[in-house]
Design an enzyme around this catalytic site. Structure first.
Site, PDB file in Angstrom:
ATOM      1  N   ARG A 118      -7.119   7.340 -15.910  1.00 40.01           N
ATOM      2  CA  ARG A 118      -6.262   8.468 -15.508  1.00 40.01           C
ATOM      3  C   ARG A 118      -6.953   9.448 -14.548  1.00 40.01           C
ATOM      4  O   ARG A 118      -6.532  10.599 -14.418  1.00 40.01           O
ATOM      5  CB  ARG A 118      -5.725   9.220 -16.732  1.00 40.01           C
ATOM      6  N   LYS A 140      -3.944  10.872   0.493  1.00 35.15           N
ATOM      7  CA  LYS A 140      -2.998   9.763   0.350  1.00 35.15           C
ATOM      8  C   LYS A 140      -3.785   8.509   0.004  1.00 35.15           C
ATOM      9  O   LYS A 140      -4.676   8.098   0.751  1.00 35.15           O
ATOM     10  CB  LYS A 140      -2.235   9.527   1.657  1.00 35.15           C
ATOM     11  N   GLU A 182      -4.436   7.261  16.594  1.00 31.77           N
ATOM     12  CA  GLU A 182      -4.262   8.393  15.678  1.00 31.77           C
ATOM     13  C   GLU A 182      -4.768   9.690  16.311  1.00 31.77           C
ATOM     14  O   GLU A 182      -4.206  10.766  16.098  1.00 31.77           O
ATOM     15  CB  GLU A 182      -4.990   8.130  14.354  1.00 31.77           C
ATOM     16  N   LYS A 224      -5.247  18.119  10.639  1.00 28.53           N
ATOM     17  CA  LYS A 224      -4.731  17.504   9.416  1.00 28.53           C
ATOM     18  C   LYS A 224      -4.946  18.415   8.210  1.00 28.53           C
ATOM     19  O   LYS A 224      -4.065  18.534   7.351  1.00 28.53           O
ATOM     20  CB  LYS A 224      -5.381  16.143   9.170  1.00 28.53           C
ATOM     21  N   GLU A 234       3.862  15.927   1.291  1.00 29.39           N
ATOM     22  CA  GLU A 234       4.747  15.427   2.329  1.00 29.39           C
ATOM     23  C   GLU A 234       6.217  15.674   2.006  1.00 29.39           C
ATOM     24  O   GLU A 234       7.069  14.800   2.179  1.00 29.39           O
ATOM     25  CB  GLU A 234       4.496  13.926   2.562  1.00 29.39           C
ATOM     26  N   ARG A 238       4.268  17.879   6.601  1.00 29.08           N
ATOM     27  CA  ARG A 238       3.260  16.820   6.686  1.00 29.08           C
ATOM     28  C   ARG A 238       3.818  15.540   7.303  1.00 29.08           C
ATOM     29  O   ARG A 238       3.074  14.732   7.867  1.00 29.08           O
ATOM     30  CB  ARG A 238       2.665  16.533   5.303  1.00 29.08           C
ATOM     31  N   ASN A 242       3.255  11.416  10.755  1.00 25.88           N
ATOM     32  CA  ASN A 242       3.688  10.024  10.794  1.00 25.88           C
ATOM     33  C   ASN A 242       4.303   9.628  12.133  1.00 25.88           C
ATOM     34  O   ASN A 242       4.998   8.607  12.210  1.00 25.88           O
ATOM     35  CB  ASN A 242       4.700   9.752   9.672  1.00 25.88           C
ATOM     36  N   HIS A 245       4.604   5.971  13.051  1.00 18.59           N
ATOM     37  CA  HIS A 245       4.334   5.162  11.865  1.00 18.59           C
ATOM     38  C   HIS A 245       5.560   4.441  11.320  1.00 18.59           C
ATOM     39  O   HIS A 245       5.442   3.356  10.757  1.00 18.59           O
ATOM     40  CB  HIS A 245       3.703   6.030  10.767  1.00 18.59           C
ATOM     41  N   HIS A 249       4.706   0.771  11.002  1.00 18.99           N
ATOM     42  CA  HIS A 249       4.660   0.067   9.721  1.00 18.99           C
ATOM     43  C   HIS A 249       5.588  -1.141   9.724  1.00 18.99           C
ATOM     44  O   HIS A 249       5.292  -2.170   9.110  1.00 18.99           O
ATOM     45  CB  HIS A 249       5.044   1.013   8.579  1.00 18.99           C
ATOM     46  N   HIS A 262      -3.635  -1.413  12.415  1.00 20.49           N
ATOM     47  CA  HIS A 262      -2.758  -0.269  12.137  1.00 20.49           C
ATOM     48  C   HIS A 262      -2.607   0.620  13.366  1.00 20.49           C
ATOM     49  O   HIS A 262      -1.489   1.003  13.745  1.00 20.49           O
ATOM     50  CB  HIS A 262      -3.307   0.533  10.956  1.00 20.49           C
TER      51      HIS A 262
END
Length: 355
Positions: A118, A140, A182, A224, A234, A238, A242, A245, A249, A262
Site C-alpha cells: 500500500r 503519474k 516533449e 511542469k 489532472e 494539467r 497532454n 498525446h 497514444h 513515445h
C-alpha cells in the site's frame, strides 16, 4: 546545481539538475529515510549507471531488479515480476525504490511503489531526455494495457527527482530526438519565449552543450511543477501537458508499443493537433509552419503513419482518459505559447485532418 520544488504541501519534493550529479554521493542519500534500497533498472541502463548509483549508496543495504528494455515490457506481467522479486528479497515498508532509467522504468517503478504494501517511498533518477523533462515529475505512474497506454496506474509522488544531464550523452540519437518532442511541447502550450529560445539554440542543444541542456531541462521541469502544483490529479489545467498525446497514444497502440517511440508519436500528434487548430482558425499558418520546422529540425516525424486514418484513430482515442460523457477531449494550441482543452471539434474537421 539548479534546484526546483514541486509544491504539494506535505508531499512536496525537490528536483535537482546538474551535469555529473550521480557522482555526488550526498545528493541521493539526502533523500533516503530507509537503510534498505532497491534499484529498479533495465538491462541497458544497468551497465551504464548502476555502478555510479551503487557507489553513491555506500553504507546502505542495496539490491537491484533488472527488467527488459522497451515500452512493450511496461505491462502487468513486468509489474508482477518486480513485486515477486521484492517479496523474495523480503522488502517491506522499510525499503526505498530507486527508479534508474527512462520513462518506462520511472512509470513502472512508481506504480510498484504505490502498490507494494500500500505504498513505499521511491526516488526518480531519470536518464533519458523524455523522462527528465516530463515523466519523472508529477507523480503519474502506470503500466500499459493492450487497449490503451497508461490505463492501469496511480498518482503517487516521488521523494525526490535527481537529474544528471550528463547521462544524456549515452542516449542514441533517436532517443534524444524523441525527448525533444516533449521539450517543444512546453513552448507551444505555455511559454512562447521558451519556444523562441529553442529555435535560436538548436545547435547548442544538438551538441549537448551542458549549460544549454541544464537550462532547457530546468525550464521544462519548472513549467511542469507549476502546473502540477495547481492541478495534481489532472482535473483541469494539467491536461494541457497532454498536447499531442491523444493522437500520439493512438499511434502507439495501433502500431504496437515500442515500434514508434513515445516522443515520435507525440511529435506527429502535436502536428495533428496543430493542423486541427489551423482548420479552426485558432493557429496562424505561419505558426503551424514554425512548429513543423522546429520538430523537423530535431529529426522528429511530422506525419502520422500512412496506414492510420480516422477510424483507426477514433477506435483508440475512445479509450483516452480525457473522454468525458463519450465525447473526445483534445488539447489544441491557440497560438504558440497558449493552448485550450476542448471537446468542441467538429467531426468533419477531424476527418479532414486524419485523412
Amino acid at each position: 546545481m539548479t534546484t526546483l520544488k514541486v509544491e504539494l504541501g506535505a508531499r512536496s519534493y525537490p528536483i535537482s539538475i546538474q551535469a555529473n550529479l550521480l557522482t555526488q554521493k550526498d545528493v541521493l542519500s539526502a533523500h533516503l529515510t530507509t537503510k534498505k534500497v532497491v534499484v529498479v533498472t533495465n538491462d541497458v541502463i544497468e551497465s551504464l549507471f548502476y555502478p555510479q548509483v551503487l557507489q553513491a549508496l555506500e553504507g546502505y543495504e542495496v539490491s537491484k531488479i533488472v527488467v527488459p528494455d522497451g515500452e512493450q515490457y511496461k505491462n502487468l506481467q513486468t509489474f508482477e515480476s518486480v513485486i515477486s522479486q521484492l517479496l523474495a528479497m523480503s522488502a517491506g515498508r522499510d525499503t526505498t525504490l530507486v527508479a534508474l532509467g527512462g520513462g518506462v522504468i520511472g512509470d513502472l517503478t512508481g506504480f510498484v511503489a504505490a502498490s507494494f504494501q500500500r505504498g513505499i517511498p521511491f526516488i526518480q533518477i531519470p536518464t533519458t531526455l523524455l523522462s527528465q523533462v516530463d515523466s519523472s515529475v508529477g507523480g503519474k505512474t502506470a503500466v500499459n494495457h493492450p487497449l490503451g497506454k497508461n490505463m492501469i496506474g496511480a498518482f503517487y509522488q516521488p521523494k525526490a527527482v535527481i537529474i544528471d544531464t550528463k547521462s544524456l550523452s549515452s542516449l542514441p540519437a533517436r532517443e534524444f530526438s524523441a525527448g525533444m518532442a516533449e521539450v517543444i511541447k512546453y513552448g507551444i502550450i505555455y511559454d512562447y519565449p521558451f519556444f523562441e529560445w529553442l529555435e535560436q539554440n538548436q545547435q547548442a542543444i544538438k551538441q549537448q552543450d551542458q549549460q544549454a541542456l541544464q537550462y532547457m531541462v530546468a525550464r521544462c521541469c519548472e513549467i511542469k511543477a507549476e502546473v502540477v502544483a495547481i492541478d495534481e490529479r489532472e482535473s483541469g489545467l494539467r491536461a494541457i501537458l497532454n498536447l499531442g498525446h491523444t493522437f500520439g497514444h493512438a499511434i502507439e497502440a495501433e502500431q504496437g508499443y515500442g515500434n514508434w517511440l513515445h516522443g515520435e508519436a507525440v511529435s506527429a500528434g502535436i502536428v495533428l493537433a496543430s493542423a486541427v487548430a489551423t482548420k479552426m482558425n485558432w493557429l496562424e499558418a505561419s505558426e503551424f509552419s514554425r512548429i513543423e520546422s522546429l520538430l523537423s529540425a530535431f529529426d522528429l516525424p511530422i506525419k502520422a503513419p500512412t496506414d492510420m486514418f480516422f477510424d483507426e484513430f477514433v477506435k483508440h482515442m475512445r479509450h483516452d482518459k480525457k473522454v468525458q460523457a463519450g465525447d473526445l477531449v483534445f488539447v489544441i494550441p491557440q497560438g504558440i505559447g497558449k493552448s485550450v482543452i476542448t471537446k468542441d471539434i467538429p467531426e468533419e474537421v477531424l476527418r479532414t485532418v486524419l485523412s
